[in-house]
Design a protein around this motif. Structure first.
Motif, short mmCIF file in Angstrom:
data_model
loop_
_atom_site.label_atom_id
_atom_site.label_comp_id
_atom_site.label_asym_id
_atom_site.label_seq_id
_atom_site.Cartn_x
_atom_site.Cartn_y
_atom_site.Cartn_z
N ALA A 19 0.82 -1.21 0.00
CA ALA A 19 0.00 0.00 0.00
C ALA A 19 0.86 1.25 0.00
O ALA A 19 0.58 2.22 -0.71
CB ALA A 19 -0.93 0.00 1.22
N GLU A 184 -1.04 -3.39 -10.70
CA GLU A 184 -1.14 -2.67 -9.43
C GLU A 184 -2.54 -2.08 -9.27
O GLU A 184 -3.12 -2.12 -8.19
CB GLU A 184 -0.08 -1.57 -9.37
CG GLU A 184 1.34 -2.11 -9.30
CD GLU A 184 2.37 -1.00 -9.43
OE1 GLU A 184 2.08 0.00 -10.10
OE2 GLU A 184 3.48 -1.15 -8.88
N MET A 187 -5.32 -4.18 -7.82
CA MET A 187 -5.33 -4.41 -6.37
C MET A 187 -5.79 -3.19 -5.59
O MET A 187 -6.02 -3.28 -4.39
CB MET A 187 -3.92 -4.81 -5.91
CG MET A 187 -3.49 -6.18 -6.41
SD MET A 187 -1.88 -6.69 -5.76
CE MET A 187 -0.78 -5.64 -6.70
N VAL A 188 -5.91 -2.04 -6.25
CA VAL A 188 -6.29 -0.80 -5.57
C VAL A 188 -7.81 -0.73 -5.43
O VAL A 188 -8.54 -0.75 -6.42
CB VAL A 188 -5.77 0.43 -6.33
CG1 VAL A 188 -6.24 1.71 -5.64
CG2 VAL A 188 -4.25 0.41 -6.40
N LYS A 189 -8.29 -0.65 -4.20
CA LYS A 189 -9.73 -0.54 -3.93
C LYS A 189 -10.15 0.92 -3.79
O LYS A 189 -11.27 1.28 -4.13
CB LYS A 189 -10.07 -1.31 -2.66
CG LYS A 189 -9.63 -2.77 -2.66
CD LYS A 189 -10.17 -3.52 -3.86
CE LYS A 189 -9.71 -4.97 -3.86
NZ LYS A 189 -10.15 -5.69 -5.08
N TYR A 191 -8.31 5.09 -3.83
CA TYR A 191 -7.12 5.93 -3.91
C TYR A 191 -7.55 7.39 -4.00
O TYR A 191 -8.41 7.75 -4.80
CB TYR A 191 -6.27 5.57 -5.13
CG TYR A 191 -4.98 6.36 -5.23
CD1 TYR A 191 -3.86 5.98 -4.50
CD2 TYR A 191 -4.89 7.48 -6.05
CE1 TYR A 191 -2.68 6.69 -4.57
CE2 TYR A 191 -3.71 8.20 -6.14
CZ TYR A 191 -2.60 7.81 -5.40
OH TYR A 191 -1.44 8.52 -5.48
N THR A 214 -4.66 5.21 0.47
CA THR A 214 -4.63 4.06 -0.43
C THR A 214 -5.16 2.83 0.28
O THR A 214 -4.73 2.51 1.38
CB THR A 214 -3.18 3.77 -0.90
OG1 THR A 214 -2.60 4.96 -1.43
CG2 THR A 214 -3.18 2.69 -1.97
N VAL A 216 -5.62 -1.26 -0.60
CA VAL A 216 -5.33 -2.30 -1.57
C VAL A 216 -5.82 -3.64 -1.04
O VAL A 216 -5.91 -3.85 0.18
CB VAL A 216 -3.81 -2.39 -1.88
CG1 VAL A 216 -3.31 -1.11 -2.49
CG2 VAL A 216 -3.02 -2.74 -0.61
N TRP A 218 -5.80 -8.04 -2.07
CA TRP A 218 -5.36 -9.13 -2.94
C TRP A 218 -5.70 -10.43 -2.24
O TRP A 218 -5.12 -10.76 -1.20
CB TRP A 218 -3.86 -9.01 -3.19
CG TRP A 218 -3.31 -10.01 -4.16
CD1 TRP A 218 -3.65 -10.17 -5.46
CD2 TRP A 218 -2.32 -11.01 -3.87
NE1 TRP A 218 -2.93 -11.19 -6.03
CE2 TRP A 218 -2.10 -11.74 -5.07
CE3 TRP A 218 -1.61 -11.36 -2.73
CZ2 TRP A 218 -1.21 -12.77 -5.15
CZ3 TRP A 218 -0.71 -12.41 -2.81
CH2 TRP A 218 -0.51 -13.10 -4.02
#
Length: 285
Positions: A19, A184, A187-189, A191, A214, A216, A218
């Motif tokens: 993150a 990348e 994986m970002v939920k 931002y 941020t 993230v 996974w």
């Protein structure tokens, strides 16, 4: 300089590092200077890109960088606190040099050895050394290039007259995009990255704040980080530098929390006088 830590702390560090890598990618980016981009719905102030280009570091400077850091791991009664202070010798000409005093290296090695014997003991100096790199130092010594790169694709939210530390200024607020590849981004939920920049009457930067969040995920791994920065600029020998920087970070992953507060103080001297064209800007006049 590796430090042996319990497995849960290692997993937490890996999750948090992911993150943080995304959250810090833009603040630490030092891409090659690029033209000022078009901003949807608003235009950047005339001459900003040219001013930043002119304030890029060229004259050699030397000095010291002092970093003070307080870190907290865990929460409540089980929270662990640690503090560290390191003063580096720094110089910049055609490149950047960072000298670590031998006494600091010895202290870090002692902390690591003690941690090997008792994993509950903190390693603040070793951790601070491990988290300090030339990219961070370069950003303080020559932030003009970083600012130009960070504004690529930015959206101007606000431009208004104001003051900073009693000096008349123009406030610019930007929404900054996430610069990350597809793997990348997947994986970002969540931002969000916002930069506020204060300019003096000559159009030179006086100060800034930046707030980044941020999230993230996974598979079963989830991490949430928040980072805020506040800094002040000066112009030394025609070179824009960040002389004071405060950074607060907070993150959680795998049920663990961690936070840190870091203060950077840069003191420089130059091998050439400040050009008359920017003498007023150096004092914020």
């Amino acid at each position: 300089m590796a430090v042996c830590k319990p497995r849960t702390r290692m997993m937490f560090a890996l999750a948090l590092a992911l993150a943080l890598a995304l959250a810090l990618a833009a603040p630490l980016a030092l891409a090659a200077p690029a033209p000022t981009p078009a901003v949807p719905g608003a235009a950047l102030p005339a001459g900003l890109d040219a001013t930043l280009h002119e304030l890029a570091g060229s004259v050699p400077v030397t000095g010291t960088l002092t970093i003070d850091q307080t870190s907290i791991t865990g929460a409540g009664a089980k929270a662990k606190h640690s503090t560290a202070r390191i003063t580096f010798d720094v110089s910049a000409a055609r490149g950047v040099s960072l000298h670590v005093p031998g006494v600091v290296l010895a202290q870090a090695e002692q902390q690591i050895a003690a941690h090997q014997r008792d994993p509950e003991l903190p390693t603040p100096s070793a951790d601070l050394l491990g988290g300090t790199n030339l990219v961070q130092v370069q950003r303080m010594l020559d932030p003009a290039a970083a600012l130009r790169a960070e504004l690529i694709g930015a959206r101007l939210l606000q431009q208004s007259p104001t003051t900073l530390d009693g000096v008349p200024a123009t406030l610019l607020r930007f929404d900054l995009p996430l610069h990350a590849d597809k793997s990348e981004r997947d994986m970002v939920k969540q931002y969000h990255d916002e930069l506020s920049l204060w300019l003096n009457a000559q159009g030179a930067p006086l100060g800034f704040t930046r707030s980044t969040r941020t999230e993230v995920g996974w598979f079963l791994l989830h991490a949430d980080t928040r980072r805020s920065e506040q800094g002040r600029f000066q112009i030394i020998a025609g070179r824009l530098v960040i002389t004071q920087l405060d950074v607060q970070q907070d993150g959680s992953a795998l049920g663990h929390r961690g936070s840190s507060t870091t203060h950077y103080s840069l003191h420089l001297s130059a091998h050439a006088p400040i050009p008359a064209a920017h003498a007023a800007a150096a004092t914020g006049a």
